[in-house]
Design a protein around this motif. Structure first.
Motif, PDB file in Angstrom:
ATOM      1  N   ILE A   1     -67.240 -13.525 -19.538  1.00  0.00           N
ATOM      2  CA  ILE A   1     -66.414 -12.406 -19.996  1.00  0.00           C
ATOM      3  C   ILE A   1     -64.986 -12.511 -19.471  1.00  0.00           C
ATOM      4  CG2 ILE A   1     -66.168  -9.893 -19.988  1.00  0.00           C
ATOM      5  CD1 ILE A   1     -68.513 -11.061 -21.673  1.00  0.00           C
TER       6      ILE A   1
ATOM      7  N   LYS B   1     -63.095 -14.698 -21.701  1.00  0.00           N
ATOM      8  CA  LYS B   1     -62.784 -14.015 -22.960  1.00  0.00           C
ATOM      9  C   LYS B   1     -61.598 -13.062 -22.777  1.00  0.00           C
ATOM     10  CE  LYS B   1     -67.482 -14.159 -24.847  1.00  0.00           C
ATOM     11  NZ  LYS B   1     -67.302 -15.427 -25.461  1.00  0.00           N
ATOM     12  N   ARG B   2     -61.584 -12.336 -21.667  1.00  0.00           N
ATOM     13  CA  ARG B   2     -60.472 -11.413 -21.400  1.00  0.00           C
ATOM     14  C   ARG B   2     -59.148 -12.163 -21.248  1.00  0.00           C
ATOM     15  NH1 ARG B   2     -64.126  -8.280 -17.277  1.00  0.00           N
ATOM     16  NH2 ARG B   2     -65.105  -6.781 -18.664  1.00  0.00           N
TER      17      ARG B   2
ATOM     18  N   LYS C   1     -62.577  -9.806 -29.006  1.00  0.00           N
ATOM     19  CA  LYS C   1     -62.662  -8.394 -28.606  1.00  0.00           C
ATOM     20  C   LYS C   1     -64.041  -7.826 -28.916  1.00  0.00           C
ATOM     21  CE  LYS C   1     -57.883  -6.855 -28.665  1.00  0.00           C
ATOM     22  NZ  LYS C   1     -56.935  -5.892 -29.239  1.00  0.00           N
TER      23      LYS C   1
ATOM     24  N   ALA D   1     -66.490  -9.326 -26.362  1.00  0.00           N
ATOM     25  CA  ALA D   1     -66.268  -8.750 -25.032  1.00  0.00           C
ATOM     26  C   ALA D   1     -66.791  -7.313 -24.981  1.00  0.00           C
ATOM     27  CB  ALA D   1     -64.782  -8.794 -24.670  1.00  0.00           C
TER      28      ALA D   1
ATOM     29  N   TRP E   1     -70.618  -7.356 -24.689  1.00  0.00           N
ATOM     30  CA  TRP E   1     -71.096  -7.686 -23.346  1.00  0.00           C
ATOM     31  C   TRP E   1     -70.800  -6.569 -22.353  1.00  0.00           C
ATOM     32  CZ3 TRP E   1     -74.757 -10.905 -22.530  1.00  0.00           C
ATOM     33  CH2 TRP E   1     -74.948 -11.974 -23.407  1.00  0.00           C
ATOM     34  N   GLU E   2     -69.650  -5.941 -22.482  1.00  0.00           N
ATOM     35  CA  GLU E   2     -69.312  -4.827 -21.591  1.00  0.00           C
ATOM     36  C   GLU E   2     -70.261  -3.652 -21.803  1.00  0.00           C
ATOM     37  OE1 GLU E   2     -65.208  -4.311 -22.574  1.00  0.00           O
ATOM     38  OE2 GLU E   2     -64.583  -5.991 -21.306  1.00  0.00           O
TER      39      GLU E   2
END
Length: 66
Positions: free
Chosen positions: A13, A16-17, A50, A53, A56-57
């Protein structure tokens, strides 16, 4: 869907961010939109990153409530 070669980084993650931040910074530059094909590809990539992410968040948040 993850490509076979990218399965190891699919859960990263933080990566990805960073990619999201990099693409957003590039999009803010003056010349970014001159190449419409590349801009469209990066826009799609940003949307996909996005979405992934967020997914997953959300799962991470749900796991914390268990």
């Amino acid at each position: 869907m993850l490509k076979p070669a990218s399965w190891r980084t699919g859960f990263d993650i933080a990566k990805k961010r960073r990619s999201i931040a990099d693409i957003e910074a590039a999009m803010a530059s003056l010349g970014f939109w001159k190449d419409q094909k590349t801009a469209a590809e990066k826009s799609r990539e940003l949307a996909d990153l996005k979405k992934e992410a967020e997914r997953w968040e959300k799962m991470e948040g749900e796991l914390k409530t268990l």
